[in-house]
Motif scaffolding. Sequence first.
Motif, mmCIF file in Angstrom:
data_model
loop_
_atom_site.group_PDB
_atom_site.id
_atom_site.type_symbol
_atom_site.label_atom_id
_atom_site.label_comp_id
_atom_site.label_asym_id
_atom_site.label_seq_id
_atom_site.Cartn_x
_atom_site.Cartn_y
_atom_site.Cartn_z
ATOM 1 N N PHE A 61 36.537 -4.688 -31.514
ATOM 2 C CA PHE A 61 36.650 -6.096 -31.146
ATOM 3 C C PHE A 61 36.503 -6.273 -29.633
ATOM 4 O O PHE A 61 35.895 -7.242 -29.183
ATOM 5 N N ALA A 62 37.036 -5.340 -28.868
ATOM 6 C CA ALA A 62 36.906 -5.432 -27.407
ATOM 7 C C ALA A 62 35.431 -5.389 -26.998
ATOM 8 O O ALA A 62 35.005 -6.139 -26.114
ATOM 9 N N GLU A 63 34.649 -4.527 -27.655
ATOM 10 C CA GLU A 63 33.213 -4.471 -27.357
ATOM 11 C C GLU A 63 32.529 -5.790 -27.721
ATOM 12 O O GLU A 63 31.688 -6.292 -26.976
ATOM 13 N N LEU A 64 32.922 -6.337 -28.849
ATOM 14 C CA LEU A 64 32.386 -7.625 -29.270
ATOM 15 C C LEU A 64 32.776 -8.714 -28.264
ATOM 16 O O LEU A 64 31.947 -9.534 -27.859
ATOM 17 N N TRP A 65 34.026 -8.702 -27.843
ATOM 18 C CA TRP A 65 34.516 -9.693 -26.887
ATOM 19 C C TRP A 65 33.744 -9.609 -25.568
ATOM 20 O O TRP A 65 33.379 -10.629 -24.978
ATOM 21 N N VAL A 66 33.480 -8.389 -25.107
ATOM 22 C CA VAL A 66 32.720 -8.199 -23.865
ATOM 23 C C VAL A 66 31.319 -8.787 -24.014
ATOM 24 O O VAL A 66 30.808 -9.460 -23.115
ATOM 25 N N LYS A 67 30.692 -8.564 -25.155
ATOM 26 C CA LYS A 67 29.356 -9.123 -25.378
ATOM 27 C C LYS A 67 29.389 -10.651 -25.431
ATOM 28 O O LYS A 67 28.402 -11.303 -25.095
ATOM 29 N N GLY A 68 30.508 -11.214 -25.810
ATOM 30 C CA GLY A 68 30.638 -12.667 -25.854
ATOM 31 C C GLY A 68 30.576 -13.310 -24.482
ATOM 32 O O GLY A 68 30.328 -14.513 -24.367
ATOM 33 N N GLN A 69 30.781 -12.519 -23.451
ATOM 34 C CA GLN A 69 30.717 -13.039 -22.078
ATOM 35 C C GLN A 69 29.317 -13.540 -21.748
ATOM 36 O O GLN A 69 29.149 -14.684 -21.374
ATOM 37 N N SER A 70 28.315 -12.658 -21.902
ATOM 38 C CA SER A 70 26.972 -13.034 -21.464
ATOM 39 C C SER A 70 25.857 -12.600 -22.417
ATOM 40 O O SER A 70 24.692 -12.850 -22.142
ATOM 41 N N GLU A 71 26.224 -11.981 -23.542
ATOM 42 C CA GLU A 71 25.219 -11.531 -24.511
ATOM 43 C C GLU A 71 25.469 -12.137 -25.892
ATOM 44 O O GLU A 71 25.132 -11.537 -26.910
ATOM 45 N N PHE A 72 26.048 -13.310 -25.942
ATOM 46 C CA PHE A 72 26.424 -13.929 -27.204
ATOM 47 C C PHE A 72 25.226 -14.078 -28.141
ATOM 48 O O PHE A 72 25.323 -13.793 -29.335
ATOM 49 N N ALA A 73 24.083 -14.507 -27.627
ATOM 50 C CA ALA A 73 22.895 -14.730 -28.452
ATOM 51 C C ALA A 73 22.390 -13.444 -29.095
ATOM 52 O O ALA A 73 21.732 -13.494 -30.138
#
Length: 160
Positions: A61-73
């Motif tokens: 989930f932490a990796e997913l959360w990090v991607k939500g910062q600027s790689e959401f698409a």
Amino acid sequence: MTLQEYAYVADIVSAVAVIGTLLYLARELRQNTNAVRVNNAHNYVDFYFKLNTPVATDRRFAELWVKGQSEFASLDAVDQQRLVVWEFQAIAGWSNYFNLRRRALITDAQWKELVGTFAIFGQRQSVREAWRRFRHIYDQPYRDFMAQYFESASPGTDSK
């Protein structure tokens, strides 16, 4: 003493009793407000503890959360939805604290800290997407206030 004199004494006693009652009620109200503020302070810590636990304890989930910062698409639809729902929890909690602030039931220090988190997390692509999807469910004062953090080109500035 005449009946009229007894009435005057009764009026004076009544006035003193009313003043005493008002002072007592003011004290009780102040104590109740302080108790509500203490409870809200505890709930504030608990809110952030529960919100941050998945990021701190679950690497996936932490990796997913990090991607939500600027790689959401770049995330697949399921992971995007997971993040949007998770971010919605924060937005819903912030709405609660916004309304408590409007009623003067959280401290200035807590409010300053919250506004700082709005500015920081409002930059996240996943937060902005959650806001885009869910902002319509909130009342106008909250939408207007949060727009400066979630909708502007430069978070923390007025979007109007």
